[in-house]
Design a protein around this motif. Sequence first.
Motif, PDB file in Angstrom:
ATOM      1  N   TYR A  47      10.419   7.765  -3.488  1.00 25.07           N
ATOM      2  CA  TYR A  47       9.868   8.641  -2.731  1.00 25.07           C
ATOM      3  C   TYR A  47       8.421   9.097  -3.018  1.00 25.07           C
ATOM      4  N   ALA A  48       8.336   9.044  -4.278  1.00 29.68           N
ATOM      5  CA  ALA A  48       7.172   9.433  -5.132  1.00 29.68           C
ATOM      6  C   ALA A  48       5.937   8.235  -4.625  1.00 29.68           C
ATOM      7  N   LYS A  49       6.235   7.144  -4.583  1.00 31.39           N
ATOM      8  CA  LYS A  49       5.267   5.911  -4.331  1.00 31.39           C
ATOM      9  C   LYS A  49       4.911   6.138  -2.861  1.00 31.39           C
ATOM     10  N   TYR A  50       5.973   6.609  -2.100  1.00 33.91           N
ATOM     11  CA  TYR A  50       5.307   6.565  -0.888  1.00 33.91           C
ATOM     12  C   TYR A  50       4.349   8.023  -0.549  1.00 33.91           C
ATOM     13  N   LEU A  51       4.598   8.873  -1.279  1.00 31.52           N
ATOM     14  CA  LEU A  51       3.875  10.179  -1.392  1.00 31.52           C
ATOM     15  C   LEU A  51       2.405   9.927  -2.004  1.00 31.52           C
ATOM     16  N   VAL A  52       2.502   9.155  -2.926  1.00 33.92           N
ATOM     17  CA  VAL A  52       0.972   8.678  -3.733  1.00 33.92           C
ATOM     18  C   VAL A  52       0.370   7.971  -2.593  1.00 33.92           C
ATOM     19  N   GLU A  53       1.160   6.712  -2.032  1.00 35.66           N
ATOM     20  CA  GLU A  53       0.114   5.843  -1.409  1.00 35.66           C
ATOM     21  C   GLU A  53      -0.427   6.266  -0.111  1.00 35.66           C
ATOM     22  N   VAL A  54       0.544   7.250   0.753  1.00 36.45           N
ATOM     23  CA  VAL A  54       0.275   7.759   1.967  1.00 36.45           C
ATOM     24  C   VAL A  54      -0.537   9.249   1.804  1.00 36.45           C
ATOM     25  N   ARG A  55      -0.130  10.260   1.100  1.00 38.06           N
ATOM     26  CA  ARG A  55      -0.865  11.110   0.796  1.00 38.06           C
ATOM     27  C   ARG A  55      -1.906  11.395   0.066  1.00 38.06           C
ATOM     28  N   LEU A  56      -2.035  10.675  -0.858  1.00 32.91           N
ATOM     29  CA  LEU A  56      -3.239  10.596  -1.880  1.00 32.91           C
ATOM     30  C   LEU A  56      -4.150   9.251  -1.644  1.00 32.91           C
ATOM     31  N   GLY A  57      -3.709   8.341  -0.999  1.00 29.22           N
ATOM     32  CA  GLY A  57      -4.470   7.099  -0.711  1.00 29.22           C
ATOM     33  C   GLY A  57      -4.676   6.254  -1.881  1.00 29.22           C
ATOM     34  N   LEU A  58      -3.777   6.275  -2.858  1.00 26.74           N
ATOM     35  CA  LEU A  58      -3.805   5.688  -4.088  1.00 26.74           C
ATOM     36  C   LEU A  58      -2.718   4.572  -4.185  1.00 26.74           C
ATOM     37  N   PRO A  59      -2.889   3.406  -5.009  1.00 28.09           N
ATOM     38  CA  PRO A  59      -2.058   2.443  -4.884  1.00 28.09           C
ATOM     39  C   PRO A  59      -1.037   3.024  -5.980  1.00 28.09           C
ATOM     40  N   ALA A  60       0.276   2.583  -5.868  1.00 27.37           N
ATOM     41  CA  ALA A  60       1.381   3.009  -6.591  1.00 27.37           C
ATOM     42  C   ALA A  60       2.259   1.913  -7.048  1.00 27.37           C
ATOM     43  N   GLY A  61       2.847   1.825  -8.180  1.00 20.84           N
ATOM     44  CA  GLY A  61       3.849   0.797  -8.462  1.00 20.84           C
ATOM     45  C   GLY A  61       4.975   1.380  -9.221  1.00 20.84           C
ATOM     46  N   LEU A  62       6.049   0.748  -8.992  1.00 17.67           N
ATOM     47  CA  LEU A  62       7.357   1.033  -9.804  1.00 17.67           C
ATOM     48  C   LEU A  62       7.287   0.219 -11.150  1.00 17.67           C
ATOM     49  N   VAL A  63       7.391   0.850 -12.202  1.00 14.30           N
ATOM     50  CA  VAL A  63       7.526  -0.035 -13.490  1.00 14.30           C
ATOM     51  C   VAL A  63       8.767  -0.795 -13.814  1.00 14.30           C
ATOM     52  N   SER A  64       8.706  -1.879 -14.315  1.00 13.78           N
ATOM     53  CA  SER A  64       9.833  -2.556 -15.064  1.00 13.78           C
ATOM     54  C   SER A  64       9.660  -2.076 -16.651  1.00 13.78           C
ATOM     55  N   PRO A  65      10.431  -1.000 -16.912  1.00 16.40           N
ATOM     56  CA  PRO A  65      10.305  -0.743 -18.382  1.00 16.40           C
ATOM     57  C   PRO A  65      10.499  -1.923 -19.419  1.00 16.40           C
ATOM     58  N   SER A  66      11.237  -2.887 -19.014  1.00 18.69           N
ATOM     59  CA  SER A  66      11.435  -3.948 -19.974  1.00 18.69           C
ATOM     60  C   SER A  66      10.177  -4.604 -20.459  1.00 18.69           C
ATOM     61  N   THR A  67       9.130  -4.623 -19.499  1.00 19.64           N
ATOM     62  CA  THR A  67       7.979  -5.426 -19.709  1.00 19.64           C
ATOM     63  C   THR A  67       7.445  -4.848 -21.041  1.00 19.64           C
ATOM     64  N   MET A  68       7.743  -3.600 -21.377  1.00 16.13           N
ATOM     65  CA  MET A  68       7.020  -3.030 -22.525  1.00 16.13           C
ATOM     66  C   MET A  68       7.971  -2.837 -23.793  1.00 16.13           C
ATOM     67  N   THR A  69       9.368  -2.489 -23.377  1.00 16.28           N
ATOM     68  CA  THR A  69      10.303  -2.448 -24.515  1.00 16.28           C
ATOM     69  C   THR A  69      10.880  -3.580 -24.826  1.00 16.28           C
ATOM     70  N   VAL A  70      11.017  -4.691 -23.961  1.00 16.26           N
ATOM     71  CA  VAL A  70      11.827  -5.790 -24.476  1.00 16.26           C
ATOM     72  C   VAL A  70      10.808  -7.108 -24.689  1.00 16.26           C
TER      73      VAL A  70
END
Length: 332
Positions: A47-70
């Motif tokens: 939901y926040a991703k939609y808000l950021v991209e539509v309302r703020l006009g900024l690119p947004a992405g969902l993190v895969s935590p394992s890229t950092m932790t694993v």
Amino acid sequence: DLQPEVFDRLLRSGAPDVAKVAGQVARRRPRFVLLAGRGTSDHAAVYAKYLVEVRLGLPAGLVSPSTMTVYGARPDLRDVLFCAVSQSGGSPDLVDSLAAARSAGALTLAVTNNPSSPLAGQAELHVDVRAGTERAVAATKTYTAELLALYLLVEGIRGGDPAGSAAALPRLAADALDRDETVARIAARYRFADRLVTTARGYSYPTAREAALKLMETSYLSAQAFSGADLLHGPMAMVDQVMPVVAIVSGGAGGAAMAPVVWRLRERGADLVVVGGSASSVEADVVLPPVDEVLAPLLEILPLQRLAWHVAVGRGVDPDHPRGLTKITETW
């Protein structure tokens, strides 16, 4: 606390604190937003991703935590806002990925229901969703409180008056919950179902995902969530006259984009239930009070949470204590 009361508390006592955090984020002028969450909180992050991209006009992405932790990845995160959403703030992978993001130059923000949690302590900024203690394993009020907190945050970054625009939410939520007789009748149709599809587009897509999760974890029903667009690209082939489908159709652009999907579902004879606002172009089985599309997810999920509860009880299952689950799920 009932969800209308949680909305009221967050709007009255929490909004000023969220506004301060929003001001700090706005001054840092991030160029990209990364969002992290697990389970229900991951749907709030969508939901926040939609808000950021539509309302703020900024690119947004969902993190895969394992890229950092694993895998130990350390991307360059300068000029990035890293926002971790978690009800408990206790999952080690979210804490560790946020710490890694901070060391990589990101501005870090935690959105939790626990200001004393490890995640809140690790972040530079924190938003308390003020949902109160949630005793059931399956999250309900903490989810909608996360949605409202994220809405207040993003609109605050825009420099608007989000608390004012959301002032009617407690009353509208009470109205949306006053659909239980209709929802109970629908739930009776699903008592012996073994699979179900939920679908939506736009801001309502996270609602479809959260509704499917609630049905899975409380009723042990195999529920799959699809974007309306993705449903047309292949999964529509599995839809037949005995396949239950719940479509969430709000007013606004997302609801308009769902209209042809609903038409295709009806053409295929699907066992279809539509949850939607009174301003929707599609006739709804569960009609919700009119609200701006951006706030619709805060109301849409309410009857669907009740649907999951009724289905579970009808199956003889305790929805507050699903088998194999605990309140805090620790992942690494």
